[in-house]
Structures are given as C-alpha cells and as structure tokens.
Design a protein around this motif. Structure first.
Motif, PDB file in Angstrom:
ATOM      1  N   TYR A 116      12.466   0.724  -0.374  1.00 56.30           N
ATOM      2  CA  TYR A 116      11.745   0.364  -0.690  1.00 56.30           C
ATOM      3  C   TYR A 116      10.877   0.792  -2.036  1.00 56.30           C
ATOM      4  CZ  TYR A 116       6.558  -1.508  -0.069  1.00 56.30           C
ATOM      5  OH  TYR A 116       5.146  -2.275   0.027  1.00 56.30           O
ATOM      6  N   SER A 117      10.624   2.124  -1.798  1.00 57.18           N
ATOM      7  CA  SER A 117       9.156   2.925  -2.678  1.00 57.18           C
ATOM      8  C   SER A 117      10.576   3.433  -4.248  1.00 57.18           C
ATOM      9  CB  SER A 117      10.065   4.427  -2.199  1.00 57.18           C
ATOM     10  OG  SER A 117       8.859   4.586  -1.380  1.00 57.18           O
ATOM     11  N   LYS A 176      12.345  -2.391  -4.017  1.00 50.81           N
ATOM     12  CA  LYS A 176      11.251  -2.135  -4.848  1.00 50.81           C
ATOM     13  C   LYS A 176       9.867  -2.704  -4.023  1.00 50.81           C
ATOM     14  CE  LYS A 176       9.957   0.573  -8.312  1.00 50.81           C
ATOM     15  NZ  LYS A 176       8.649   1.218  -7.503  1.00 50.81           N
ATOM     16  N   ASP A 177       8.968  -2.291  -3.732  1.00 52.15           N
ATOM     17  CA  ASP A 177       8.292  -3.459  -2.897  1.00 52.15           C
ATOM     18  C   ASP A 177       8.425  -4.892  -2.665  1.00 52.15           C
ATOM     19  OD1 ASP A 177       6.288  -1.128  -4.548  1.00 52.15           O
ATOM     20  OD2 ASP A 177       6.880  -1.672  -6.737  1.00 52.15           O
ATOM     21  N   LYS A 178       9.613  -4.422  -2.590  1.00 53.64           N
ATOM     22  CA  LYS A 178       9.534  -6.066  -1.460  1.00 53.64           C
ATOM     23  C   LYS A 178       9.518  -6.406  -0.330  1.00 53.64           C
ATOM     24  CE  LYS A 178      13.165  -6.858  -4.744  1.00 53.64           C
ATOM     25  NZ  LYS A 178      14.725  -7.370  -4.684  1.00 53.64           N
ATOM     26  N   ASP A 179       8.942  -7.185   0.199  1.00 52.05           N
ATOM     27  CA  ASP A 179       8.181  -7.446   1.578  1.00 52.05           C
ATOM     28  C   ASP A 179       9.054  -8.004   2.151  1.00 52.05           C
ATOM     29  OD1 ASP A 179       6.505  -7.491   3.752  1.00 52.05           O
ATOM     30  OD2 ASP A 179       5.719 -10.069   3.044  1.00 52.05           O
ATOM     31  N   ASP A 200       4.804  -5.446   5.511  1.00 48.43           N
ATOM     32  CA  ASP A 200       4.046  -4.974   4.490  1.00 48.43           C
ATOM     33  C   ASP A 200       3.726  -3.170   4.092  1.00 48.43           C
ATOM     34  OD1 ASP A 200       2.670  -8.089   4.581  1.00 48.43           O
ATOM     35  OD2 ASP A 200       1.635  -7.654   6.815  1.00 48.43           O
ATOM     36  N   GLY A 201       5.386  -3.281   3.973  1.00 52.50           N
ATOM     37  CA  GLY A 201       5.048  -1.522   3.882  1.00 52.50           C
ATOM     38  C   GLY A 201       4.977  -0.897   4.286  1.00 52.50           C
ATOM     39  N   HIS A 207       8.053  10.206   1.086  1.00 47.03           N
ATOM     40  CA  HIS A 207       6.862   8.649   1.026  1.00 47.03           C
ATOM     41  C   HIS A 207       6.186   8.415   2.778  1.00 47.03           C
ATOM     42  CE1 HIS A 207       5.661   4.408   0.578  1.00 47.03           C
ATOM     43  NE2 HIS A 207       6.047   4.282   1.572  1.00 47.03           N
ATOM     44  N   HIS A 242       0.681   8.358  -3.315  1.00 52.27           N
ATOM     45  CA  HIS A 242       1.675   8.019  -3.877  1.00 52.27           C
ATOM     46  C   HIS A 242       2.106   8.482  -4.726  1.00 52.27           C
ATOM     47  CE1 HIS A 242       3.284   6.763  -0.010  1.00 52.27           C
ATOM     48  NE2 HIS A 242       2.941   5.842   0.530  1.00 52.27           N
TER      49      HIS A 242
END
Length: 295
Positions: free
Chosen positions: A115-116, A121-124, A142-143, A282, A292
């Motif tokens: 995710y990071s 990356k940055d997907k929900d 939501d991360g 993370h 971050h």
C-alpha cells in the motif's frame, strides 16, 4: 534518527535500516523450526549489530503469528514456530535495549508495504492474499488494516472449504503435496513443478490448475463478504505471474459475482522481499504519529 525494521518468518529474518530512505538491508536464518528462543537470539544479534553502529530511534517488527499490537505479544503461532506463543517483543526490546518497538502480523505488514510502496500504492479497499507454506490474508480500508476484535481477522488460511482448510488445499504446500502424490516424485518442489508445467508435463499442468481453482474459489468467497476494490496476490508462488495470471483470471471470473469481477483490480505484489519490512516501518510511524515522509 534511524529505525530498524525486521520481518520475522519461520525460515528467515529479513531486515532493513531506514532513515527516511533505506540505508542497508540483509537477511539471516531465523531457525524458527527450533523454537521461538532461536528467533529471539537471532533478532538480538541483528539489533546489537546496528545499535553499536547507529543511533536507533526504535525497532519495527513484522512477525509470523497472531499479534496483539497493543501489548506486543504473540498470541498465537503455528506449528512451524514452536514455543513462540506468549513472547512479548515490546517488553523484551524496551527492557534489553531501551528502544521503542511496534509490531504487527507479517501479512498485515506486507499489505501495508504494498500500500505504501508497491502494487496497491494509495489504493482503497485492498484484499491481500499471501500464498506460501500456508495462506495469510489482510484487508486495508481507508489506509487502515482491519484486525477484528481479537486480532484474528483475515486468518483466512483456516477458512473451512470442501477438502479441508483453505490453506490445506490452495497453498504452495498443497501444490507440492498433490504433485508428489500424483507422480511419486518426493523430491519435487514448487520451482520444479512449474518447470515441468512449462515443458508440457500433464501432471504438473493439472496439479497447478487444480490448486489455482481452489485458491480462486476461496478468494471469491472472501470477496462476497468484503467487496474489495483490489485483490493483491503475493507469496513466492506468485513470482510465476506470467504462467499463473491467465489461470487465476479464468477461475476468478468463474467463481466471483460478475459485477465484482468486472470492477475488481487483480494485482500481483511487487514490493519484493522487503515488503513486510516497509510495512512494519509504516505501522511504526502510524503508531508513533510520525509523518510518513520523515523520521
């Protein structure tokens, strides 16, 4: 300041030293099959090496097993790491080294790493499956990792299916066991089976096909509940992406709801061996309220 991130598995401990960026990394045998004591001994040797040469702010850990992230305790561990349940990493590292420690489950950390820095990356709404000796799962919404009330959410390997638990019929171990049973070749491993399949051997092709059908049936069952935006596949076997992706897509289309299959993104992990270390970092920063982008 520097943070040491450790990814503890039953076979290897992978590690990276970070100060905004990765400074250096490595791996060593964990000796997990000999018991939790050996894992602790090998982790200590890594920490001591870096503590003598760098000013450490803390230690971020990704570990096999079910982890109580508040206390830092391993609250469940499988048979592959005997006498590991009950060990408290936060207490040990604070008492022995005077360092802060944060810890989470290895698949959660791998998902956070992707995710990071990786394929998600940055997907929900990310569902991650790590397929190896067993099968581990993680879900990011939501991360944030969804952990459940007892930190056992997404222990999907134990999901009951026809023929046994999900990981008993869908993992790399299941692939190897089934192929050995079919052929009598007790020396075969995963790499050998894929070489044979690519060379056209019927037994290898049929074994991979059956295991992937089981895997996709389990994934479909999970999507009925979670409705993810992304299904992210990791673990050593998924390095065979070129061979597996058409098979996986075929069976996911067969087993998923049509609406889900049409909308979901199917991705393969790409953060590499340090994915869980990045995810542990993370998690550490999130728990400590550190931006971050900085340490």
């Amino acid at each position: 300041m520097n943070i040491l991130a450790l990814d503890i598995g039953g076979t290897y401990i992978k590690y990276g030293l970070f100060n905004n960026n990765l400074i250096e990394s490595g791996e060593t045998k964990s000796e997990g099959s000999r018991g939790g004591h050996y894992i602790v001994k090998n982790v200590d040797s890594i920490i001591e090496k870096y503590k003598d040469n760098y000013e450490l702010q803390g230690v971020a850990i990704s570990s096999a097993g079910v982890v109580d992230i508040e206390s830092g305790t391993i609250i469940h561990a499988g048979n592959t790491i005997p006498n590991y349940k009950g060990f408290n990493w936060k207490k040990h590292i604070m008492e022995k080294y005077g360092l802060d420690c944060e810890i989470d489950n290895d698949v959660n950390c791998a998902a956070l790493g992707e995710y990071s820095f990786g394929a998600a990356k940055d997907k929900d709404a990310v569902l991650m499956l790590a397929v190896g000796t067993g099968i581990g799962g993680a879900f990011i919404k939501d991360g944030i990792i969804y952990r459940g009330s007892n930190y056992t959410a997404m222990e999907v390997g134990y999901m009951k299916m026809e023929g046994g638990c999900f990981q008993d019929i869908s993992s790399t171990s299941a692939l190897v066991s089934l192929y050995r049973e079919k052929t009598g070749n007790l020396e075969a491993d995963g790499r050998y089976i894929f070489r044979c399949a690519k060379a056209g051997e019927r037994e290898a092709i049929e074994t991979i096909d059956r295991i992937m059908n089981n895997l996709c049936m389990g994934i479909a069952n999970i999507t009925f509940i979670l409705d993810p935006k992304v299904v992210l596949l990791g673990g050593g076997i998924m390095e065979q992406r070129e061979y597996l992706e058409p098979i996986i897509r075929k069976y996911l289309k067969e087993h998923m709801l049509p609406l889900t299959y049409e909308k979901v993104e199917i991705e393969f992990a790409k953060a590499g061996n340090l994915a869980a270390s990045y995810g542990a970092l993370h998690h550490y920063k999130t728990r400590k309220g550190i931006n971050h982008g900085v340490l």
